[in-house]
Design a protein around this motif. Structure first.
Motif, PDB file in Angstrom:
ATOM      1  N   ILE A 176     -25.795  17.317  43.178  1.00  0.00           N
ATOM      2  CA  ILE A 176     -26.620  16.185  43.638  1.00  0.00           C
ATOM      3  C   ILE A 176     -26.392  14.937  42.803  1.00  0.00           C
ATOM      4  N   GLY A 177     -25.281  14.885  42.100  1.00  0.00           N
ATOM      5  CA  GLY A 177     -24.986  13.710  41.303  1.00  0.00           C
ATOM      6  C   GLY A 177     -25.802  13.682  40.024  1.00  0.00           C
ATOM      7  N   SER A 178     -25.988  12.480  39.473  1.00  0.00           N
ATOM      8  CA  SER A 178     -26.683  12.344  38.196  1.00  0.00           C
ATOM      9  C   SER A 178     -27.633  11.152  38.223  1.00  0.00           C
ATOM     10  N   ARG A 179     -28.784  11.296  37.562  1.00  0.00           N
ATOM     11  CA  ARG A 179     -29.775  10.224  37.446  1.00  0.00           C
ATOM     12  C   ARG A 179     -29.895   9.865  35.973  1.00  0.00           C
ATOM     13  N   MET A 180     -29.718   8.582  35.670  1.00  0.00           N
ATOM     14  CA  MET A 180     -29.764   8.104  34.295  1.00  0.00           C
ATOM     15  C   MET A 180     -30.778   6.982  34.169  1.00  0.00           C
ATOM     16  N   MET A 181     -31.266   6.764  32.953  1.00  0.00           N
ATOM     17  CA  MET A 181     -32.279   5.739  32.693  1.00  0.00           C
ATOM     18  C   MET A 181     -31.788   4.837  31.563  1.00  0.00           C
ATOM     19  N   ILE A 182     -31.919   3.513  31.747  1.00  0.00           N
ATOM     20  CA  ILE A 182     -31.517   2.569  30.710  1.00  0.00           C
ATOM     21  C   ILE A 182     -32.773   1.982  30.073  1.00  0.00           C
ATOM     22  N   ILE A 218     -40.662  -0.315  36.187  1.00  0.00           N
ATOM     23  CA  ILE A 218     -39.493   0.535  36.405  1.00  0.00           C
ATOM     24  C   ILE A 218     -38.975   0.324  37.816  1.00  0.00           C
ATOM     25  N   GLY A 219     -37.684   0.069  37.935  1.00  0.00           N
ATOM     26  CA  GLY A 219     -37.104  -0.209  39.240  1.00  0.00           C
ATOM     27  C   GLY A 219     -36.585   1.041  39.914  1.00  0.00           C
ATOM     28  N   THR A 220     -36.074   0.859  41.116  1.00  0.00           N
ATOM     29  CA  THR A 220     -35.452   1.972  41.826  1.00  0.00           C
ATOM     30  C   THR A 220     -34.069   2.237  41.232  1.00  0.00           C
ATOM     31  N   THR A 221     -33.552   3.432  41.446  1.00  0.00           N
ATOM     32  CA  THR A 221     -32.228   3.757  40.929  1.00  0.00           C
ATOM     33  C   THR A 221     -31.159   3.053  41.745  1.00  0.00           C
ATOM     34  N   VAL A 222     -30.099   2.623  41.077  1.00  0.00           N
ATOM     35  CA  VAL A 222     -28.974   1.970  41.758  1.00  0.00           C
ATOM     36  C   VAL A 222     -27.700   2.725  41.413  1.00  0.00           C
ATOM     37  N   LYS A 223     -26.808   2.805  42.376  1.00  0.00           N
ATOM     38  CA  LYS A 223     -25.557   3.547  42.175  1.00  0.00           C
ATOM     39  C   LYS A 223     -24.601   2.729  41.311  1.00  0.00           C
ATOM     40  N   ILE A 224     -24.024   3.401  40.284  1.00  0.00           N
ATOM     41  CA  ILE A 224     -23.030   2.734  39.442  1.00  0.00           C
ATOM     42  C   ILE A 224     -21.670   3.423  39.504  1.00  0.00           C
ATOM     43  N   ILE A 225     -21.644   4.676  40.033  1.00  0.00           N
ATOM     44  CA  ILE A 225     -20.379   5.406  40.208  1.00  0.00           C
ATOM     45  C   ILE A 225     -20.426   6.117  41.552  1.00  0.00           C
ATOM     46  N   GLU A 226     -19.394   5.937  42.333  1.00  0.00           N
ATOM     47  CA  GLU A 226     -19.336   6.595  43.640  1.00  0.00           C
ATOM     48  C   GLU A 226     -19.196   8.111  43.469  1.00  0.00           C
ATOM     49  N   GLY A 227     -19.779   8.839  44.410  1.00  0.00           N
ATOM     50  CA  GLY A 227     -19.690  10.292  44.360  1.00  0.00           C
ATOM     51  C   GLY A 227     -18.334  10.791  44.833  1.00  0.00           C
ATOM     52  N   GLU A 277     -22.976  13.436  44.596  1.00  0.00           N
ATOM     53  CA  GLU A 277     -23.486  12.201  45.202  1.00  0.00           C
ATOM     54  C   GLU A 277     -23.190  10.949  44.404  1.00  0.00           C
ATOM     55  N   GLY A 278     -22.658  11.091  43.208  1.00  0.00           N
ATOM     56  CA  GLY A 278     -22.414   9.920  42.388  1.00  0.00           C
ATOM     57  C   GLY A 278     -23.426   9.802  41.253  1.00  0.00           C
ATOM     58  N   VAL A 279     -23.361   8.678  40.563  1.00  0.00           N
ATOM     59  CA  VAL A 279     -24.237   8.438  39.411  1.00  0.00           C
ATOM     60  C   VAL A 279     -25.151   7.262  39.714  1.00  0.00           C
ATOM     61  N   TYR A 280     -26.449   7.456  39.445  1.00  0.00           N
ATOM     62  CA  TYR A 280     -27.460   6.424  39.685  1.00  0.00           C
ATOM     63  C   TYR A 280     -28.146   6.074  38.373  1.00  0.00           C
ATOM     64  N   LEU A 281     -28.441   4.785  38.203  1.00  0.00           N
ATOM     65  CA  LEU A 281     -29.064   4.302  36.969  1.00  0.00           C
ATOM     66  C   LEU A 281     -30.358   3.569  37.292  1.00  0.00           C
ATOM     67  N   MET A 282     -31.386   3.829  36.477  1.00  0.00           N
ATOM     68  CA  MET A 282     -32.705   3.241  36.679  1.00  0.00           C
ATOM     69  C   MET A 282     -32.990   2.197  35.605  1.00  0.00           C
ATOM     70  N   ASP A 283     -33.360   0.980  36.025  1.00  0.00           N
ATOM     71  CA  ASP A 283     -33.724  -0.082  35.088  1.00  0.00           C
ATOM     72  C   ASP A 283     -35.180   0.092  34.669  1.00  0.00           C
ATOM     73  N   THR A 284     -35.496  -0.289  33.434  1.00  0.00           N
ATOM     74  CA  THR A 284     -36.858  -0.149  32.922  1.00  0.00           C
ATOM     75  C   THR A 284     -37.257  -1.415  32.165  1.00  0.00           C
ATOM     76  N   PRO A 285     -38.561  -1.660  31.999  1.00  0.00           N
ATOM     77  CA  PRO A 285     -38.996  -2.817  31.212  1.00  0.00           C
ATOM     78  C   PRO A 285     -38.717  -2.609  29.730  1.00  0.00           C
ATOM     79  N   GLY A 286     -38.458  -3.697  29.016  1.00  0.00           N
ATOM     80  CA  GLY A 286     -38.281  -3.599  27.577  1.00  0.00           C
ATOM     81  C   GLY A 286     -39.586  -3.186  26.911  1.00  0.00           C
ATOM     82  N   VAL A 287     -39.480  -2.395  25.865  1.00  0.00           N
ATOM     83  CA  VAL A 287     -40.652  -1.927  25.130  1.00  0.00           C
ATOM     84  C   VAL A 287     -40.521  -2.349  23.673  1.00  0.00           C
TER      85      VAL A 287
END
Length: 342
Positions: free
Chosen positions: A130-136, A174-183, A188-198
């Motif tokens: 199912i690909g990968s979900r990452m958080m920045i 926190i935003g929705t995940t966006v694809k950064i690498i095609e599957g 399914e590829g790699v998806y990255l989630m943007d987050t607010p600075g802390v």
């Protein structure tokens, strides 16, 4: 003419604000914790110019249990590619083990590809269908959204999705995940989630607060621009006092520099008097954009890295202190608003 001697020490300013831990910082961190079970990799961004000061141990504490890649952003603003820069980078990489470390400039495709290659290899090692979900994640305004946009642009050739800005706080949720690498066929590829600075709940070191503010991690209204410009002048003189030579001769007097700068750049008030605050903000922005030298504000040594690690417990314990300061600031604003209506 007397030889110019730069200041060796910047005066301690105990009256400086020591917190910028806002409500949406706490809410964002809490939300990140709830989503951690769906995340395969945490990409933590830190500012290359302040690799020690831009580290927030709350991420390590609250997002533990996931592999972490540390990306030092804005490398182009703090490195000249010399041997001493490479030596510092190796020291940081060795000290941060077992976490992987990369140094990045979002405008440089080769450095962006290195982050993509790491993400691709991490996903391949997981062998997920199912690909990968990452958080920045990262402190405010360290370049998270800029890096996310660059990863998307280089990785899948798509346009900008995350808003960016010169001031912190552009990303507040926190935003929705966006694809950064095609599957590939098997994923399914790699998806990255943007987050607010802390931000750190409380900054025990006044100079660290100056460094964070100078690099834009807090709004320019929190600390007086002339104070920040004076701290910048202190570092410019240590780096090369002729960096600002087109505006003024070498000086330790920030008022003299801002006065001459205002007159040469036309930043004048009514009556022709120099606008020192506007000149200070302009000077700061010039440095932030790389037009007044490219250097680190933090001194990276093994001793300083170890000392920071020892001080982490104090930052964790200061979370409640940071909350108290936020509540007190709200009370002060409410009082001021009430008095203004009388």
């Amino acid at each position: 003419m007397a030889t110019f001697v730069p200041r060796q020490v910047f005066p301690t300013l105990d009256s400086l604000p020591r917190s910028y831990f806002l409500g949406h910082h706490k809410a964002g961190l809490d939300k990140m914790k709830t989503m951690l079970s769906h995340i395969d990799l945490v990409i933590e961004c830190r500012d290359y110019r302040i690799p020690l000061s831009s580290r927030n141990p709350l991420f390590e504490e609250n997002l533990a249990g996931r592999e972490r890649l540390i990306v030092y952003t804005k490398q182009d603003l703090g490195s000249q590619g010399r041997q001493r820069d490479k030596t510092r980078e190796r020291l940081i990489q060795e000290f941060q083990q077992p976490s992987a470390v990369l140094f990045s400039d979002y405008k440089d495709k080769s450095s962006v590809r290195k982050v993509l290659e790491f993400a691709r290899a991490h996903t391949a090692s997981a062998n997920s269908l199912i690909g990968s979900r990452m958080m920045i994640v990262g402190m405010p305004n360290v370049g998270k959204s800029s890096l996310l946009n660059a990863l998307r642009r280089v990785g899948v050739h798509k346009g900008k999705v995350a808003h960016t800005g010169a001031q912190p706080g552009v990303t507040r949720k926190i935003g929705t995940t966006v694809k950064i690498i095609e599957g590939e066929e098997s994923g399914e590829g790699v998806y990255l989630m943007d987050t607010p600075g802390v931000f750190i709940p409380y900054v025990p070191d006044a100079e660290a607060m100056l460094k964070l503010a100078l690099c834009g991690s807090v709004k320019d209204t929190i600390i007086a621009p002339t104070t920040l410009a004076d701290y910048l002048l202190f570092h410019l003189n240590t780096y090369d006092p002729f960096t600002y030579g087109e505006y003024a001769p070498p000086t330790n007097d920030i008022v003299q520099l801002l006065d001459l700068l205002a007159r040469k750049t036309g930043r004048l008030q009514k009556g022709g008097s120099p606008d020192l605050e506007a000149s200070a903000l302009w000077l700061i922005q010039r440095w932030r954009n790389g037009h007044l030298g490219r250097f680190m504000l933090d001194e990276v040594t093994l001793e300083n890295l170890e000392a920071q690690r020892k001080g982490d417990e104090g930052i964790r314990l200061s979370l409640s202190q940071g909350r108290k300061m936020v509540k007190e600031l709200r009370k002060q604003k409410s009082r001021a608003k009430f008095l203004n209506t009388q």
